[in-house]
Design a protein around this motif. Structure first.
Motif, PDB file in Angstrom:
ATOM      1  N   THR A 156     -30.904 -15.461  78.809  1.00  0.00           N
ATOM      2  CA  THR A 156     -31.384 -15.239  77.443  1.00  0.00           C
ATOM      3  C   THR A 156     -31.151 -13.777  77.055  1.00  0.00           C
ATOM      4  O   THR A 156     -31.141 -12.891  77.894  1.00  0.00           O
ATOM      5  N   THR A 157     -30.952 -13.562  75.768  1.00  0.00           N
ATOM      6  CA  THR A 157     -30.741 -12.215  75.261  1.00  0.00           C
ATOM      7  C   THR A 157     -32.079 -11.500  75.188  1.00  0.00           C
ATOM      8  O   THR A 157     -33.029 -12.057  74.649  1.00  0.00           O
TER       9      THR A 157
ATOM     10  N   GLN B 130     -35.027  -9.275  73.723  1.00  0.00           N
ATOM     11  CA  GLN B 130     -35.410  -9.169  72.312  1.00  0.00           C
ATOM     12  C   GLN B 130     -34.818  -7.943  71.632  1.00  0.00           C
ATOM     13  O   GLN B 130     -34.396  -8.006  70.483  1.00  0.00           O
TER      14      GLN B 130
ATOM     15  N   ALA C  13     -31.176  -8.598  70.871  1.00  0.00           N
ATOM     16  CA  ALA C  13     -31.041  -9.535  69.756  1.00  0.00           C
ATOM     17  C   ALA C  13     -31.313  -8.815  68.439  1.00  0.00           C
ATOM     18  O   ALA C  13     -30.634  -9.041  67.434  1.00  0.00           O
ATOM     19  N   THR C  14     -32.329  -7.931  68.448  1.00  0.00           N
ATOM     20  CA  THR C  14     -32.682  -7.197  67.233  1.00  0.00           C
ATOM     21  C   THR C  14     -31.586  -6.197  66.861  1.00  0.00           C
ATOM     22  O   THR C  14     -31.198  -6.102  65.689  1.00  0.00           O
TER      23      THR C  14
ATOM     24  N   ARG D  35     -28.768  -8.055  65.390  1.00  0.00           N
ATOM     25  CA  ARG D  35     -29.092  -8.523  64.039  1.00  0.00           C
ATOM     26  C   ARG D  35     -28.981  -7.378  63.026  1.00  0.00           C
ATOM     27  O   ARG D  35     -28.413  -7.551  61.944  1.00  0.00           O
TER      28      ARG D  35
ATOM     29  N   PRO E 196     -43.017 -14.619  69.528  1.00  0.00           N
ATOM     30  CA  PRO E 196     -43.243 -13.861  70.774  1.00  0.00           C
ATOM     31  C   PRO E 196     -42.619 -12.460  70.750  1.00  0.00           C
ATOM     32  O   PRO E 196     -42.617 -11.776  71.757  1.00  0.00           O
ATOM     33  N   MET E 197     -42.103 -12.026  69.611  1.00  0.00           N
ATOM     34  CA  MET E 197     -41.480 -10.701  69.502  1.00  0.00           C
ATOM     35  C   MET E 197     -42.475  -9.600  69.877  1.00  0.00           C
ATOM     36  O   MET E 197     -43.601  -9.597  69.417  1.00  0.00           O
TER      37      MET E 197
ATOM     38  N   ARG F 222     -48.105 -17.858  70.457  1.00  0.00           N
ATOM     39  CA  ARG F 222     -46.915 -17.527  69.660  1.00  0.00           C
ATOM     40  C   ARG F 222     -45.717 -18.405  69.987  1.00  0.00           C
ATOM     41  O   ARG F 222     -44.771 -18.460  69.213  1.00  0.00           O
TER      42      ARG F 222
ATOM     43  N   TYR G  14     -31.362 -15.648  65.341  1.00  0.00           N
ATOM     44  CA  TYR G  14     -32.153 -14.468  65.701  1.00  0.00           C
ATOM     45  C   TYR G  14     -33.556 -14.878  66.143  1.00  0.00           C
ATOM     46  O   TYR G  14     -34.042 -14.443  67.192  1.00  0.00           O
TER      47      TYR G  14
ATOM     48  N   GLN H 269     -33.406 -16.514  69.561  1.00  0.00           N
ATOM     49  CA  GLN H 269     -33.224 -15.557  70.656  1.00  0.00           C
ATOM     50  C   GLN H 269     -34.538 -14.862  71.005  1.00  0.00           C
ATOM     51  O   GLN H 269     -34.855 -14.668  72.179  1.00  0.00           O
ATOM     52  N   ILE H 270     -35.280 -14.491  69.967  1.00  0.00           N
ATOM     53  CA  ILE H 270     -36.565 -13.837  70.190  1.00  0.00           C
ATOM     54  C   ILE H 270     -37.476 -14.696  71.052  1.00  0.00           C
ATOM     55  O   ILE H 270     -38.206 -14.221  71.903  1.00  0.00           O
TER      56      ILE H 270
END
Ligand code: ADP
Ligand code: MG
Lengths: 243, 244
Positions: free
Chosen positions: A2-3, A5, A8-9, A12, A88-89, B78, B102, B105-106
């Motif tokens: 998985t990337t 966070q 990924a941000t 983006r 979950p960020m 969450r 996006y 991915q988060i």
């Protein structure tokens, strides 16, 4: 796999920038255009050798401040930040994401500006070009960190722009370009020494002048400390719950 | 009848102040799990504030909000609770797919999940388009797709159908009903009373007061009226009648 966070941000944010061609062109080309203007104005002479390095510090700082202020403000007003807060960020994911994206961007921006200044405008660089680039990226991160923090106090993009004359211009005026800091009136000298960007300019100027060691490390560490400080303050402006 | 089922959301003594407005002053409410609950009331009655309280975004002055057995806003929720706000919450300058990807991915979700939710809301054909270039109804569905990511247990949608044409609204309500049938708890707000008939349960609000927690059939039976709109007004009149 998985990337993370933050990655990924960062991806983006860079995609958003990529979709805005005009801003990219401005960010990449503008520093070189203005450095060229200075070189032309001073005929690449003594004055240009003094101002040139400062412009190399100025642009990453200035533009990343503006771009970060506007993008994070948009994130707040468009409701995307609120949505992120329900996922979950993590806050560090958001902040490190922004820092990574703009640091990468600053590398490209500074590289072009430095190459242009040295090879086209004949800026003499006594110190290492790599050190200058690293310092320019630190200055860019300073702009990003200040933008992240200060944008929390703006409600509209117009207000965010007003922070520019309020918080950025004084730092440029008192940054030691127009007058060496130790020759300033006492009050202004104290003020100048409190401003983060003073150290951003000092480091770049010292590298350009061929100084090394503590003369470069000291301003570098001060800039890094301010970056960390503003990022910590910035994360406090990202509450999960609001009124 | 709600008490007989398990609650997804339990609210006790909720007090919320926003600016100078005391929006809730001791609200009690249970919302059943696995059902489509409509949160209905006129503009300004507190629908958004209630949803924000359930998702844990709202600073509250008092009371308890328990969601899936945990305090509202708890980190472990969450992954299980999603929220789509009244105003978009999307990156307009990114493509439909980039927006959804996006948020996937988060949450650590794979690309296949991105494709699944985009197909589920019928946007596969628009996936590469920029979010600000799609129609109003499609734009709403991007938000909905993100809310579907990771198959959450509870989905909160704040006025998802406002401003959409009747056909599109009907499509969305069909979709909400399908999700509820699959066991998802949905809380969907609306200020349009005729959407009440599409819900399993109804929570009727007015000026921060709970007018009724009922079902569409219960609402009509209790008032003896055939029209949900009139039944709501009747309940308000009754409430005002007993509390001068
Ligand atoms: N940010 C805010 N600041 C002050 N008052 C607010 C704010 N948001 C909502 N309110 C007030 O709280 C009440 C409930 O608003 P809201 O929950 O948005 O209602 P609804 O979603 O049902 O239209 C309204 O009286 C509204 O004016
Ligand atoms: Mg609302």
């Amino acid at each position: 796999m998985t990337t993370p966070q933050f990655a990924a941000t960062a991806a983006r944010v860079l995609k958003q920038l990529r979709n805005d061609r005009r801003t990219i062109a401005l960010l990449v080309v503008m520093p070189s255009v203005l450095i060229g203007l200075f070189a032309w104005l001073f005929n690449s002479g003594q004055m240009f050798q003094r101002v040139g390095p400062v412009v190399l510090a100025l642009f990453p700082f200035l533009m990343m401040f503006l771009v970060t202020s506007i993008t994070t403000l948009r994130e707040r007003t468009s409701g995307t930040l609120e949505r992120l807060m329900t996922t979950p960020m993590t806050k560090s994911g958001i902040i490190l994401g922004y820092a990574t994206a703009f640091a990468l961007f600053a590398v490209v921006q500074s590289l072009i500006a430095v190459l242009f200044a040295v090879y086209v405008c004949d800026l003499t660089l006594a110190g290492s070009m790599a050190a200058l680039l690293v310092f320019a990226v630190a200055d860019a991160l300073l702009g990003t960190a200040m933008g992240l923090f200060l944008s929390a106090f703006a409600r509209t993009e117009f207000q965010a722009i007003q922070f520019f004359p309020l918080f950025i211009v004084p730092q440029i005026i008192l940054g030691g370009v127009f007058m060496p800091i130790d020759q300033m009136p006492r009050v202004l000298e104290i003020l100048a020494r409190c401003f983060p960007f003073t150290y951003g300019i000092e480091g770049v100027a010292n590298i350009a002048a061929g100084l090394g060691g503590w003369d470069v490390w000291r301003p570098f560490l001060v800039v890094v400390a301010f970056v960390v400080g503003f990022i910590v303050l910035g994360s406090l402006t990202l509450p999960r719950r609001t009124r | 009848m709600l008490g007989a089922m398990t609650s997804a959301v339990t609210i006790r003594g909720l007090r919320v102040r926003r600016g100078r407005v005391q929006v809730f002053d001791g609200l009690d409410l249970d919302i059943a799990a696995g059902r489509l609950t409509g949160l209905i009331g006129p503009s300004g009655c507190g629908k958004t504030t209630l949803i924000r309280s359930i998702v844990g975004l709202q600073i509250v002055q008092g009371g308890d909000v328990t969601v899936l057995g945990r305090p509202a806003g708890a980190p472990e929720l969450r992954h299980r609770v999603t929220y789509s706000a009244q105003n978009d919450g999307l990156y307009r300058d990114l493509s439909v797919r980039d927006n959804v990807a996006y948020f996937a991915q988060i949450a650590g979700l794979p690309g296949s999940e991105v494709d699944r939710v985009i197909a589920a809301v019928g946007l596969a054909g628009q996936a590469k388009q920029r979010a600000d270039s799609v129609s109003g109804g499609q734009f709403r569905r991007i938000s909905l797709a993100i809310a579907l990511l990771g198959r959450p247990d509870l989905i909160l949608l704040d006025e998802p159908t406002v401003g959409l044409d009747p056909v599109l609204r009907a499509d969305l309500w069909d979709m909400f009903a399908r999700l509820a049938r699959d066991g998802v708890t949905l809380i969907v707000s609306s200020h349009v009373m005729d959407e009440a008939s599409r819900c399993d349960d109804l929570v009727l609000l007015r000026e921060g007061q709970l007018v009724a927690a009922t079902t569409p059939a219960g609402l009509l039976a209790e008032t003896g009226l055939a029209d949900a709109d009139q039944a709501f007004l009747e309940l308000i009149h009754r409430a005002e009648g007993v509390q001068p």
